[in-house]
Design a protein around this motif. Structure first.
Motif, PDB file in Angstrom:
ATOM      1  N   ALA A   1       0.820  -1.213   0.000  1.00  0.00           N
ATOM      2  CA  ALA A   1       0.000   0.000   0.000  1.00  0.00           C
ATOM      3  C   ALA A   1       0.855   1.265   0.000  1.00  0.00           C
ATOM      4  O   ALA A   1       0.564   2.214  -0.740  1.00  0.00           O
ATOM      5  CB  ALA A   1      -0.932  -0.002   1.198  1.00  0.00           C
ATOM      6  N   THR A   2       1.920   1.295   0.793  1.00  0.00           N
ATOM      7  CA  THR A   2       2.745   2.500   0.838  1.00  0.00           C
ATOM      8  C   THR A   2       3.529   2.692  -0.465  1.00  0.00           C
ATOM      9  O   THR A   2       3.757   3.831  -0.878  1.00  0.00           O
ATOM     10  CB  THR A   2       3.707   2.489   2.040  1.00  0.00           C
ATOM     11  N   MET A   3       3.918   1.615  -1.111  1.00  0.00           N
ATOM     12  CA  MET A   3       4.592   1.754  -2.408  1.00  0.00           C
ATOM     13  C   MET A   3       3.638   2.331  -3.450  1.00  0.00           C
ATOM     14  O   MET A   3       4.010   3.220  -4.217  1.00  0.00           O
ATOM     15  CB  MET A   3       5.138   0.397  -2.882  1.00  0.00           C
ATOM     16  N   ILE A   4       2.405   1.852  -3.466  1.00  0.00           N
ATOM     17  CA  ILE A   4       1.415   2.379  -4.406  1.00  0.00           C
ATOM     18  C   ILE A   4       1.109   3.840  -4.093  1.00  0.00           C
ATOM     19  O   ILE A   4       1.013   4.684  -4.991  1.00  0.00           O
ATOM     20  CB  ILE A   4       0.136   1.524  -4.389  1.00  0.00           C
ATOM     21  N   LEU A   5       0.966   4.182  -2.804  1.00  0.00           N
ATOM     22  CA  LEU A   5       0.722   5.579  -2.422  1.00  0.00           C
ATOM     23  C   LEU A   5       1.886   6.478  -2.821  1.00  0.00           C
ATOM     24  O   LEU A   5       1.671   7.616  -3.258  1.00  0.00           O
ATOM     25  CB  LEU A   5       0.466   5.688  -0.923  1.00  0.00           C
TER      26      LEU A   5
ATOM     27  N   SER B   1       9.862   6.169   2.541  1.00  0.00           N
ATOM     28  CA  SER B   1      10.818   5.956   3.641  1.00  0.00           C
ATOM     29  C   SER B   1      10.226   5.053   4.711  1.00  0.00           C
ATOM     30  O   SER B   1      10.952   4.298   5.346  1.00  0.00           O
ATOM     31  CB  SER B   1      11.244   7.285   4.242  1.00  0.00           C
ATOM     32  N   GLN B   2       8.905   5.076   4.903  1.00  0.00           N
ATOM     33  CA  GLN B   2       8.278   4.147   5.844  1.00  0.00           C
ATOM     34  C   GLN B   2       8.368   2.724   5.306  1.00  0.00           C
ATOM     35  O   GLN B   2       8.499   1.775   6.075  1.00  0.00           O
ATOM     36  CB  GLN B   2       6.819   4.522   6.066  1.00  0.00           C
ATOM     37  N   THR B   3       8.327   2.561   4.000  1.00  0.00           N
ATOM     38  CA  THR B   3       8.444   1.258   3.401  1.00  0.00           C
ATOM     39  C   THR B   3       9.823   0.677   3.631  1.00  0.00           C
ATOM     40  O   THR B   3       9.979  -0.507   3.926  1.00  0.00           O
ATOM     41  CB  THR B   3       8.180   1.349   1.883  1.00  0.00           C
TER      42      THR B   3
END
Length: 115
Positions: free
Chosen positions: A67-71, A111-113
């Motif tokens: 999800a974070t990569m897509i966002l 960066s969270q990823t």
């Protein structure tokens, strides 16, 4: 000033390319006839010819990474689009606040990823 704008455009495009490649690349972890990426797990038979691929496990952490990569990709595309819109509509000396906010959102998601 023109070189600065060209540098910013190149930076935006480079970030988008790196995000797409890191999201789509098909082998993050490779070893002993087994390859794992963000979307699927693949293994090779003992003869080395047949690949068996299964979708990635339904772990919550893996879904949050997806999800974070897509966002990050979405925010980066919006940032590039808004940059071009603001480039042609802002008065001389205007600030690119909206573009900067979307770029910061994209960077914070990526960066969270990584962490």
């Amino acid at each position: 000033m023109l070189l600065l704008l060209l540098g910013i455009i190149v930076l935006h495009v480079a970030v988008l390319v790196l995000l797409f490649v890191s999201t789509i690349v098909s082998q993050w972890i490779v070893g002993n006839g087994h390859a794992t990426d963000l979307w699927q797990n693949c293994s090779t038979s003992s003869s080395g010819n047949v690949h068996h691929c299964f979708s990635s496990s339904p772990n919550e952490w893996l879904q949050s990474v997806q999800a974070t990569m897509i966002l990050s990709i979405i925010f980066s595309v919006l940032s590039l689009f808004l940059f071009f819109c603001q480039l042609f509509t802002l008065t001389k000396g205007g600030r690119f606040y909206i573009t900067g906010i979307f770029q910061i959102l994209a960077e914070s998601n990526s960066s969270q990823t990584c962490s």
